[in-house]
Design an enzyme around this catalytic site. Structure first.
Site, PDB file in Angstrom:
ATOM      1  N   GLU A 285       0.827  -1.202   0.000  1.00 55.92           N
ATOM      2  CA  GLU A 285       0.000   0.000   0.000  1.00 55.92           C
ATOM      3  C   GLU A 285       0.870   1.265   0.000  1.00 55.92           C
ATOM      4  O   GLU A 285       0.442   2.327  -0.460  1.00 55.92           O
ATOM      5  CB  GLU A 285      -0.926  -0.018   1.222  1.00 55.92           C
ATOM      6  CG  GLU A 285      -2.297   0.533   0.937  1.00 55.92           C
ATOM      7  CD  GLU A 285      -3.322   0.219   2.012  1.00 55.92           C
ATOM      8  OE1 GLU A 285      -4.210  -0.605   1.751  1.00 55.92           O
ATOM      9  OE2 GLU A 285      -3.236   0.786   3.115  1.00 55.92           O
ATOM     10  N   HIS A 306       6.541 -26.974  -1.787  1.00 56.17           N
ATOM     11  CA  HIS A 306       5.870 -28.023  -2.552  1.00 56.17           C
ATOM     12  C   HIS A 306       4.721 -27.462  -3.391  1.00 56.17           C
ATOM     13  O   HIS A 306       3.881 -28.204  -3.876  1.00 56.17           O
ATOM     14  CB  HIS A 306       5.382 -29.118  -1.597  1.00 56.17           C
ATOM     15  CG  HIS A 306       6.518 -29.778  -0.884  1.00 56.17           C
ATOM     16  ND1 HIS A 306       7.064 -30.978  -1.286  1.00 56.17           N
ATOM     17  CD2 HIS A 306       7.256 -29.363   0.171  1.00 56.17           C
ATOM     18  CE1 HIS A 306       8.079 -31.291  -0.493  1.00 56.17           C
ATOM     19  NE2 HIS A 306       8.221 -30.318   0.405  1.00 56.17           N
ATOM     20  N   LYS A 422     -13.894   1.090  -3.873  1.00 56.94           N
ATOM     21  CA  LYS A 422     -14.985   1.525  -2.990  1.00 56.94           C
ATOM     22  C   LYS A 422     -16.036   2.310  -3.783  1.00 56.94           C
ATOM     23  O   LYS A 422     -17.234   2.093  -3.633  1.00 56.94           O
ATOM     24  CB  LYS A 422     -14.441   2.419  -1.871  1.00 56.94           C
ATOM     25  CG  LYS A 422     -13.593   1.693  -0.851  1.00 56.94           C
ATOM     26  CD  LYS A 422     -13.240   2.627   0.291  1.00 56.94           C
ATOM     27  CE  LYS A 422     -12.187   2.004   1.180  1.00 56.94           C
ATOM     28  NZ  LYS A 422     -11.615   2.940   2.136  1.00 56.94           N
TER      29      LYS A 422
HETATM   30  O1  PA5 Z   1      -3.335   1.465   5.935  1.00 55.51           O
HETATM   31  C1  PA5 Z   1      -4.426   1.973   5.738  1.00 55.51           C
HETATM   32  O2  PA5 Z   1      -4.612   3.199   5.831  1.00 55.51           O
HETATM   33  C2  PA5 Z   1      -5.617   1.118   5.408  1.00 55.51           C
HETATM   34  O3  PA5 Z   1      -5.252  -0.204   5.260  1.00 55.51           O
HETATM   35  C3  PA5 Z   1      -6.670   1.218   6.508  1.00 55.51           C
HETATM   36  O4  PA5 Z   1      -6.101   0.816   7.723  1.00 55.51           O
HETATM   37  C4  PA5 Z   1      -7.880   0.360   6.184  1.00 55.51           C
HETATM   38  O5  PA5 Z   1      -8.414   0.708   4.944  1.00 55.51           O
HETATM   39  C5  PA5 Z   1      -8.958   0.533   7.250  1.00 55.51           C
HETATM   40  O6  PA5 Z   1      -9.324   1.862   7.365  1.00 55.51           O
HETATM   41  P1  PA5 Z   1     -10.105   2.406   8.622  1.00 55.51           P
HETATM   42  O7  PA5 Z   1      -9.261   2.227   9.829  1.00 55.51           O
HETATM   43  O8  PA5 Z   1     -10.352   3.842   8.324  1.00 55.51           O
HETATM   44  O9  PA5 Z   1     -11.384   1.611   8.740  1.00 55.51           O
END
Ligand code: PA5
Length: 436
Positions: A285, A306, A422
């Site tokens: 990310e 494996h 989303k």
């Molecule tokens: O690293 C990030 O920002 C994301 O992975 C969020 O943690 C994830 O989308 C969850 O978001 P939130 O805590 O707003 O529900």
């Protein structure tokens, strides 16, 4: 070889692909990236709170977290952590690396990590007949997956406990001012912790996001913070060759430039699987942007030798491999002597030797084989998996991905790509205001 806080990094397996002199030549770029971070001038500078978080956490903050854990343990046989992405992966990673909840702590379950009904149904089934509490964790307070799971769990609690009984069993960890979860928390009077504004989800394991669930599970959160703090000290000041985070960032980035755009993190311990999952999210990310980035993948050996072993050994030569190994694992089973003394299974040469020793030889053999097959190999070796070493490792990876992201020229602290699915999903679901 470089060693800090009980963690050794060995880059000798990369030197045939990226010369040590080429790594040294990256020192000015790495120093510039680190200076940008330290000076708060990098892109995403509003999300640099994790950088000195270990040394900023106060005794009072830790005491409040421990007190909440104590309160939960008084009523709960099970505690459901509801969150997705950075809001659960860190806690789960640390918990599984350390072998699960301590004796006497509630069972820890995870929900809201997807939209699969079978998985949520399984969690609900496992809660039947148990006294349980819920830890709802969402920074935005609006993420669909945890919000849906929380609504179901909340309904169950309200059905079981009249009046304030349900609210008493809920701990909310969210933004201090924004989001639907904040509104609900304020109106219902949940016990609550704040996620700092300047720490993004995937960098939040050392905030209440990770520390509250871990404290409920009986993990020594002070040890975890101590390890991170020690690693922070090293990574703040050490020059490239003595700085585990900077050196790891430089080597993986250098290999990326040499045609190795996929990094496979491989371990030989099933307990480290969730740590690999956390690492994948942190790196994927943070770096996968603008058509660039190293793709993070993971394997757990020897199981995956494996299945994916063939590809690693012999497939497209675009993989770099980072072994994450623990020298002393938790269990120590030994191969017994043959019960009927005939050695028909041909295993007498292993009799009396521990499975950990055999597993270690499997690691050494695999690393040799993959090197021979043209895979650059880095090894990250932990002496012993403890709260301190895991805390140190967390900080090492956080600092490394920030530097590595800057070397790549991306903002490591945003995730604009996550919004696209989303938008589409909400449009298809007919969410008010989502367009048609
Ligand atoms: O690293 C990030 O920002 C994301 O992975 C969020 O943690 C994830 O989308 C969850 O978001 P939130 O805590 O707003 O529900």
């Amino acid at each position: 070889m470089i060693e800090s806080c009980g963690i050794r990094l060995d880059f000798t397996g990369t030197e045939g692909f990226l010369l040590p002199a080429e790594v040294d030549a990256m020192e000015p770029a790495v120093a510039a990236a680190a200076a940008e971070l330290a000076g708060g001038t990098s892109p995403g500078a509003d999300f640099l709170g994790w950088l000195d978080l270990p040394s900023r956490i106060t005794d009072d903050e830790l005491a409040a977290i421990e007190a909440e854990a104590e309160r939960v343990r008084e009523f709960a046989d099970a505690w459901v952590v509801v969150g997705i992405g950075g809001s659960y992966l860190g806690a789960r990673a640390v918990l599984e690396a350390l072998g699960g909840p301590a004796d006497g702590a509630p069972e820890i379950l995870f929900a809201g990590t997807g939209l699969c009904s079978a998985s949520l149904q399984d969690t609900l089934r496992r809660l039947e007949g148990k006294e349980f509490g819920v830890g709802i964790i969402s920074k935005s307070g609006t993420t669909l997956e945890p919000a849906v799971a929380f609504r179901m769990l909340r309904a169950l609690l309200v059905e079981k406990h009249a009046g304030a009984g349900a609210a008493r069993r809920i701990t909310a960890i969210t933004d201090q001012a924004r989001g639907a979860l904040r509104t609900l928390t304020d109106q219902e009077g949940y016990h609550a912790f704040v996620i700092p504004d300047d720490v993004g989800g995937r960098f939040s394991v050392l905030t209440p996001v990770g520390l509250v669930p871990l404290a409920v599970a009986g993990v020594d959160v002070r040890g975890l913070v101590k390890g991170a703090r020690e690693m922070q000290k090293v990574c703040d000041t050490a020059p490239l060759r003595e700085n585990p985070a900077h050196l790891y960032a430089a080597v993986r980035h250098g290999l990326y430039g040499k045609g190795f755009p996929v990094e496979v993190m491989s371990s030989f311990h099933s307990g480290l699987r969730q740590l690999q999952e956390w690492w994948k999210q942190l790196f994927g990310e943070s770096e996968g942007k603008g058509g660039a980035g190293i793709f993070p993948a993971s394997t757990v050996y020897t199981t995956d030798l494996h299945s994916l072993g063939q590809y690693l050994q012999d497939g497209r030569r675009e993989l770099q491999e980072t072994f994450l190994v623990a020298r002393s694992a938790v269990g120590d089973l030994k191969v017994p002597v043959d019960p009927d003394g005939r050695d028909l299974d041909g295993l007498d040469y292993l009799a009396g030797r521990s499975l950990d020793e055999i597993n270690w030889k499997a690691f050494e053999g695999t690393r040799n084989a993959h090197l021979e097959g043209g895979v650059p190999c880095t090894t990250i070796e932990i002496d012993k998996v403890t709260p301190e070493t895991v805390g140190a490792l967390i900080y090492l990876f956080e600092k490394a991905v920030a530097v590595s992201g800057r070397l790549l020229g991306v903002n490591p602290f945003d995730q604009p790509g996550v919004e696209t699915y989303k938008r589409e999903m909400f449009r298809l679901l007919g969410k008010p205001g989502a367009g048609s």
